[in-house]
Design an enzyme around this catalytic site. Structure first.
Site, short mmCIF file in Angstrom:
data_model
loop_
_atom_site.label_atom_id
_atom_site.label_comp_id
_atom_site.label_asym_id
_atom_site.label_seq_id
_atom_site.Cartn_x
_atom_site.Cartn_y
_atom_site.Cartn_z
N ALA A 56 0.87 -1.18 0.00
CA ALA A 56 0.00 0.00 0.00
C ALA A 56 0.91 1.22 0.00
CB ALA A 56 -0.92 -0.01 1.21
N VAL A 82 4.59 -1.26 3.32
CA VAL A 82 4.43 0.16 2.98
C VAL A 82 5.27 0.47 1.76
CG1 VAL A 82 4.70 2.52 3.78
CG2 VAL A 82 4.05 0.73 5.41
N LYS A 83 4.64 1.09 0.78
CA LYS A 83 5.31 1.38 -0.48
C LYS A 83 5.74 2.85 -0.49
CE LYS A 83 4.44 -0.23 -5.22
NZ LYS A 83 3.33 -0.58 -6.16
N VAL A 84 7.03 3.08 -0.73
CA VAL A 84 7.56 4.45 -0.79
C VAL A 84 8.35 4.62 -2.08
CG1 VAL A 84 7.69 4.62 1.73
CG2 VAL A 84 9.71 3.89 0.43
#
Length: 217
Positions: A56, A82-84
């Site tokens: 996400a 967590v997508k960064v």
């Protein structure tokens, strides 16, 4: 090689998951827009269906806000990654989030140098984009091969998540090279089964079977 499905379409995810084809899911803001649903709601539904990592993505561009968004997304379920983005702020957020035990997928990787930084920042996954490199006449598959060599040279634990997959050939190419994961649109994953000789052979078998006049059931 693990298959992640690149979509926020829960019906498509469920169909593939029922066949055991899905090891995880990747989403992004564009896929959330396409799904037309609230990000927290749809992501929670996906996490309930899939045991593996579900990416996400944050939408902030500054590290402090990325970290805050990442922590909120991570609360959705234990299997959230967590997508960064692969920016300096993104790497800062990656380091902070992984230090707290969260999985992080560093996305929008377009060079081996960027992939080294992601690994040094402790990324769980790095997502090199094959198709977008091919779009500008660069070799996306070669990038996967370069990253694989570098990661193996230095025993980096970050998993190579081949993204922006556009074709079945992309999948077989990155599998041959040794990508840890391919994240694939549902239509491309389904296309893997297709081969004209399979269709031709099945047609011949069925025609011959019809001539026998027999039935199995």
């Amino acid at each position: 090689m693990k298959f992640f499905v690149d979509t926020a379409d829960t019906a498509a995810i469920r169909e593939l998951a029922d066949l055991g084809m899905v090891d995880g899911v990747t989403t992004n803001p564009s896929l959330i827009m396409k799904a037309g649903r609230d990000i927290l709601e749809v992501t929670k539904e996906i996490c309930d269906m899939i045991e593996g990592p579900v990416s996400a993505e944050v939408v902030a561009t500054e590290a402090k806000a990325m970290i805050s968004e990442g922590k909120k997304l991570a609360k959705i379920a234990p299997n959230i990654a967590v997508k960064v983005p692969l920016t300096w702020d993104g790497l800062t957020a990656c380091k902070a989030l992984t230090s707290e035990g969260h999985m992080v997928n560093v996305t929008l990787c377009f060079s081996a140098a960027q992939a080294i930084l992601a690994a040094k920042a402790g990324a769980t996954f790095v997502s090199p984009f094959l198709g977008r490199l091919d779009d500008i006449n660069l070799d996306g598959v070669q990038l996967i091969e370069d990253i694989r060599t570098i990661y193996d040279n230095y025993d980096f634990k970050t998993e190579i998540l081949a993204a922006s997959i556009r074709s079945v050939n992309h999948i077989t190419d990155v599998a041959r090279i040794g990508a840890d994961v391919a994240t694939v649109p549902p239509a491309v994953l389904k296309a893997m089964v297709a081969h004209p000789l399979t269709d031709k052979g099945l047609d011949a078998f069925l025609k011959d079977w019809a001539k026998t006049g027999q039935k199995i059931l």
